[in-house]
Design an enzyme around this catalytic site. Structure first.
Site, PDB file in Angstrom:
ATOM      1  N   LYS A 178       0.837  -1.199   0.000  1.00 60.00           N
ATOM      2  CA  LYS A 178       0.000   0.000   0.000  1.00 60.00           C
ATOM      3  C   LYS A 178       0.875   1.254   0.000  1.00 60.00           C
ATOM      4  O   LYS A 178       2.056   1.209   0.327  1.00 60.00           O
ATOM      5  CB  LYS A 178      -0.916   0.002   1.232  1.00 60.00           C
ATOM      6  CG  LYS A 178      -1.856  -1.199   1.329  1.00 60.00           C
ATOM      7  CD  LYS A 178      -2.918  -1.167   0.244  1.00 60.00           C
ATOM      8  CE  LYS A 178      -3.902  -2.325   0.393  1.00 60.00           C
ATOM      9  NZ  LYS A 178      -3.364  -3.608  -0.062  1.00 60.00           N
ATOM     10  N   ASP A 179       0.259   2.380  -0.345  1.00 58.25           N
ATOM     11  CA  ASP A 179       0.958   3.669  -0.375  1.00 58.25           C
ATOM     12  C   ASP A 179       1.475   4.033   1.015  1.00 58.25           C
ATOM     13  O   ASP A 179       0.890   3.646   2.032  1.00 58.25           O
ATOM     14  CB  ASP A 179       0.020   4.772  -0.870  1.00 58.25           C
ATOM     15  CG  ASP A 179      -0.488   4.525  -2.282  1.00 58.25           C
ATOM     16  OD1 ASP A 179      -1.393   3.692  -2.436  1.00 58.25           O
ATOM     17  OD2 ASP A 179       0.029   5.163  -3.211  1.00 58.25           O
TER      18      ASP A 179
END
EC number: 5.4.99.27
Length: 256
Positions: free
Chosen positions: A132-133
């Site tokens: 994920k970011d």
């Protein structure tokens, strides 16, 4: 000059000519193969959701402006701040545990390193479905084995929350998710109230995992071709595609 010397010189010259001819043929063949792939696999990133003129705004001013909530294979959205209540398997074999990690301004690998350190175990004992970011608020499931639920529930790491710890007999593997739900806030828009409302009301059921320069690069959008060659185990073509196929370069970059 004696005859043997002349004969060896001519032989060497002939070999050099043949090698040069082969290199030119190989280059032409390889170049044609790469160009053919480019024509067969255009990146098609010239489509837009809204028929509006370009506008300016600020993305990711704060981590809370970019929310990524993982969706399980069963379609459950791991909502930020919400306990889902995953039930333990009835007959647990003592192997695997899954748990949800909600994190702010942490990428997946750095968060995992801290969890490994906190549980005093090893990285190989953990897995996840996807990364994920970092500069965002994100949720995702992690999996592990060889630990107790209490070890995970007692973890205290800044900006990381662990919830929904679940006993299971299934290993969590890479790709074991349906997708991700994105909630994106754009600040400092130079638009009218009508246009802002039009954007604010925009909702999509899903977007394919296929988007713009993040996937394909801006100057040389060919990484999908590189990936195709790697998948075909044509590593030489993958190398020359990545290093020797200019697309939008000019000047010194093109010459290099």
């Amino acid at each position: 000059m004696n005859a043997p010397f002349i004969q060896n010189a001519r032989k060497k010259e002939s070999e050099e000519i043949i090698n040069q001819f082969r290199k030119e043929k190989q280059f032409k063949f390889r170049n044609n193969k790469i160009r053919q792939k480019l024509s067969e696999m255009p990146i098609n990133i010239n489509k837009f959701i809204l028929d509006m003129e370009r506008f300016d705004g600020t993305l990711k001013k704060y981590p809370e402006d970019f929310i990524v909530e993982e969706i399980t294979p069963e379609g459950t959205v791991l909502e930020v701040g919400k306990e889902i209540g995953f039930e333990d398997v009835e007959k647990w074999h003592g192997s695997f545990i899954h748990f949800t990690v909600e994190k702010t301004n942490w990428n997946t690998m750095d968060a995992l390193k801290q969890i490994v350190r906190a549980t005093k175990t090893k990285r190989k004992n953990f897995g996840f479905a996807g990364t994920k970011d970092k500069f965002a608020v994100t949720t995702q499931r992690f999996g592990c084995f060889g630990l107790k639920k209490e070890q995970l529930e007692n973890i205290n790491i800044k900006d990381i929350v662990i919830r929904d710890v679940q006993k299971t007999n299934k290993k969590l593997r890479m790709g074991g998710l349906w997708g991700n739900k994105f909630t994106i806030k754009i600040r400092d828009l130079n638009l009218s109230e009508k246009e802002i409302k039009r954007i604010s009301d925009l909702k999509l059921d899903y977007v394919l995992n296929y988007y713009g320069i993040q996937r394909f690069g801006l100057i040389r959008p060919i990484t999908h071709i590189v990936g195709k060659f790697i998948y075909e185990r044509d590593f030489e073509s993958a190398f020359y595609t990545y290093c020797g196929t200019p697309i939008n370069e000019t000047g010194d970059s093109l010459e290099a």
